[in-house]
Design a protein around this motif. Sequence first.
Motif, PDB file in Angstrom:
ATOM      1  N   LEU A  62       7.550  -1.657  -3.062  1.00  9.63           N
ATOM      2  CA  LEU A  62       6.941  -2.963  -3.671  1.00  9.63           C
ATOM      3  C   LEU A  62       7.953  -4.010  -3.489  1.00  9.63           C
ATOM      4  CD1 LEU A  62       5.338  -1.022  -6.704  1.00  9.63           C
ATOM      5  CD2 LEU A  62       4.365  -2.221  -4.612  1.00  9.63           C
ATOM      6  N   ALA A  63       9.313  -3.852  -3.884  1.00 11.51           N
ATOM      7  CA  ALA A  63      10.278  -5.211  -3.894  1.00 11.51           C
ATOM      8  C   ALA A  63      10.312  -5.812  -2.303  1.00 11.51           C
ATOM      9  CB  ALA A  63      11.453  -4.796  -4.193  1.00 11.51           C
ATOM     10  N   THR A  64      10.129  -4.808  -1.334  1.00 13.48           N
ATOM     11  CA  THR A  64      10.282  -5.246  -0.042  1.00 13.48           C
ATOM     12  C   THR A  64       9.009  -5.770   0.403  1.00 13.48           C
ATOM     13  OG1 THR A  64      11.685  -3.116   0.710  1.00 13.48           O
ATOM     14  CG2 THR A  64      10.616  -4.396   2.285  1.00 13.48           C
TER      15      THR A  64
ATOM     16  N   ALA B  31      -4.644  12.168   0.105  1.00 14.09           N
ATOM     17  CA  ALA B  31      -5.047  10.518  -0.060  1.00 14.09           C
ATOM     18  C   ALA B  31      -3.664   9.850  -0.085  1.00 14.09           C
ATOM     19  CB  ALA B  31      -5.980  10.618  -1.280  1.00 14.09           C
ATOM     20  N   ALA B  32      -2.688  10.194  -0.903  1.00 13.55           N
ATOM     21  CA  ALA B  32      -1.429   9.421  -0.761  1.00 13.55           C
ATOM     22  C   ALA B  32      -0.998   9.303   0.500  1.00 13.55           C
ATOM     23  CB  ALA B  32      -0.498  10.055  -1.733  1.00 13.55           C
TER      24      ALA B  32
ATOM     25  N   ALA C 187       0.736  -1.149  -0.128  1.00 10.69           N
ATOM     26  CA  ALA C 187      -0.166   0.161  -0.079  1.00 10.69           C
ATOM     27  C   ALA C 187       0.814   1.277   0.086  1.00 10.69           C
ATOM     28  CB  ALA C 187      -1.051  -0.106   1.258  1.00 10.69           C
ATOM     29  N   VAL C 188       1.891   1.213   0.696  1.00 11.88           N
ATOM     30  CA  VAL C 188       2.731   2.571   0.781  1.00 11.88           C
ATOM     31  C   VAL C 188       3.431   2.450  -0.562  1.00 11.88           C
ATOM     32  CG1 VAL C 188       5.032   3.244   2.096  1.00 11.88           C
ATOM     33  CG2 VAL C 188       3.471   1.925   3.327  1.00 11.88           C
ATOM     34  N   GLY C 189       4.073   1.221  -1.297  1.00 11.97           N
ATOM     35  CA  GLY C 189       4.641   1.427  -2.451  1.00 11.97           C
ATOM     36  C   GLY C 189       3.807   2.160  -3.549  1.00 11.97           C
ATOM     37  N   LEU C 190       2.366   1.745  -3.480  1.00  8.91           N
ATOM     38  CA  LEU C 190       1.513   2.247  -4.469  1.00  8.91           C
ATOM     39  C   LEU C 190       1.140   3.695  -4.204  1.00  8.91           C
ATOM     40  CD1 LEU C 190      -0.977  -0.773  -4.776  1.00  8.91           C
ATOM     41  CD2 LEU C 190       0.682  -0.231  -6.424  1.00  8.91           C
TER      42      LEU C 190
ATOM     43  N   GLY D 291      -0.403   2.035   5.954  1.00  8.58           N
ATOM     44  CA  GLY D 291       0.337   0.790   5.402  1.00  8.58           C
ATOM     45  C   GLY D 291       1.675   0.947   6.223  1.00  8.58           C
ATOM     46  N   ALA D 292       2.417   2.098   6.536  1.00 11.44           N
ATOM     47  CA  ALA D 292       3.429   2.048   7.550  1.00 11.44           C
ATOM     48  C   ALA D 292       3.065   1.629   9.030  1.00 11.44           C
ATOM     49  CB  ALA D 292       3.942   3.339   7.497  1.00 11.44           C
TER      50      ALA D 292
END
Length: 505
Positions: free
Chosen positions: A488-490, A370-371, A348-351, A378-379
Amino acid sequence: MTSTLQPALATEVQKRPGRWLALCVLVLAVLLVAVDATVLGLATPYISEDLQPSGTQLLWIGDVYSFVIAGLLVSMGSLGDRIGRKKLLLVGATAFGLISVLNAYATTPEMMILARALLGVAGATLMPATLALIRNIFHDPRERSLAIGIWGATASAGTAVGPVVGGFLLEHFWWGSVFLINLPVMVVLVLVGSRLLPESKSPTHGPWDLISVTLSLVGVIAAVYAVKEVAAHGASGEALAAGLLGAGALFWFVRRQLTLPTPLLDVRLFRNRGFSGAVLADLFTVLGLSGLVFFLSQYLQLVQGRGPFEAGLAEIPAAVGAVAAGLVAGRFARRFSVRTVVSAGLAAVGLALGTLTLLDRSTGYPLLGAALLVVGIGAGFSFTVTADVILSAVPKDQAGAASAVSETAYELGAALGIALLGSIVTGVYAGFAGPAGTPAEAHDSLGGAVEAAGSLPAHTSEALLSAARESFVDGLALASGAGAAVLLATAVAAWFLLRGQKLEV
């Protein structure tokens, strides 16, 4: 008879109402550190204008605190296990408050960098001590999860309180006032904590190995400095020498821990896949976020023209999301699984960071707000659950060292994030094409461009600011994209590394 009574006594201790009052004191220490970290971002344009640091000095002001604290956290966590976590917390809080005064009255970039470094020494005593005390005060796993959630939520709340209070102060006083707000918090923490907090330490502690302390400090600082230099200026002999020094010191540190009867850090903890996975998740999450956090306040103030107080209010959604998620993260992890909650939070954080690649100078607040809300949610889920996994993986007498590893990952990620992603922003920014007569210092930082524009003719000033702001936004968008890729990789890595991990019931 003794063995029959011990469980009953333990249960009685676990249910003492005083444990929640003690938690209130601990979260004050968290608030102290969180507020300090966030007000710096708001004060950066004012510090830049007053002290006139170069672009490199400005980055050092931003990340030297994290460098020093990352290098000392393991040592301080282990020291708390030995001399007493309460004692270390109270001494560290006192020092933190006093050194904040030095930050407030810094008169040169060099003095400010030194003050931030000393604040890192004091800050290294606070976070490991608070988490270790939580591990020793709350024996019931569900209560401990809630306590960790409150601990994390307070850190997130500090990220909201810091900008709002700091913004108010910056609009009415000079920039040094944002550091002086640490003093009343420190006074309350020390006076109340000395009465409410229970003391705890490891019953089997050995001597505090100064060689290990030195190796840890030198290794972390040299390694991070090498990465910072390569990111900012490319490969060089100096960066290579620092990297080799850091790698050698850390290798020697690990070898020494394996031979000491009572090591500063039991490196065998990393054989636990859940422990290692949680630590790595924290490190890369903060790395992906920190560059954005450091430059977002400058975007809000120097690009969009918001005042400090308004810029602080604009960042609140991230803290609100993190507070809400932190309070329920333990319950979600027990219901759905640790890896599901952590991986989903990171994704969610990545997106959300990915959407910030769409930023331009006139981006409306709904997209940004919103972001930031999604980033906070997410965090909040991820950090709360990983902290619980790390603390649950070790015996109580190693809580300080384990907490220090968790916080080291956080601070190391912050330092690397500011160095790497911050260098992306400054690298893209420095290349803007200004009008004829643009001073060289305008290419060092956006704050420098704003100051330089004030002494130029109106037409030239407008063209300079337009080019500088456009270039800064391009750099920020690129850094957001890089941060999104890291997150996203994490998330994918956490899905595999945290397989089978469960929180205690």
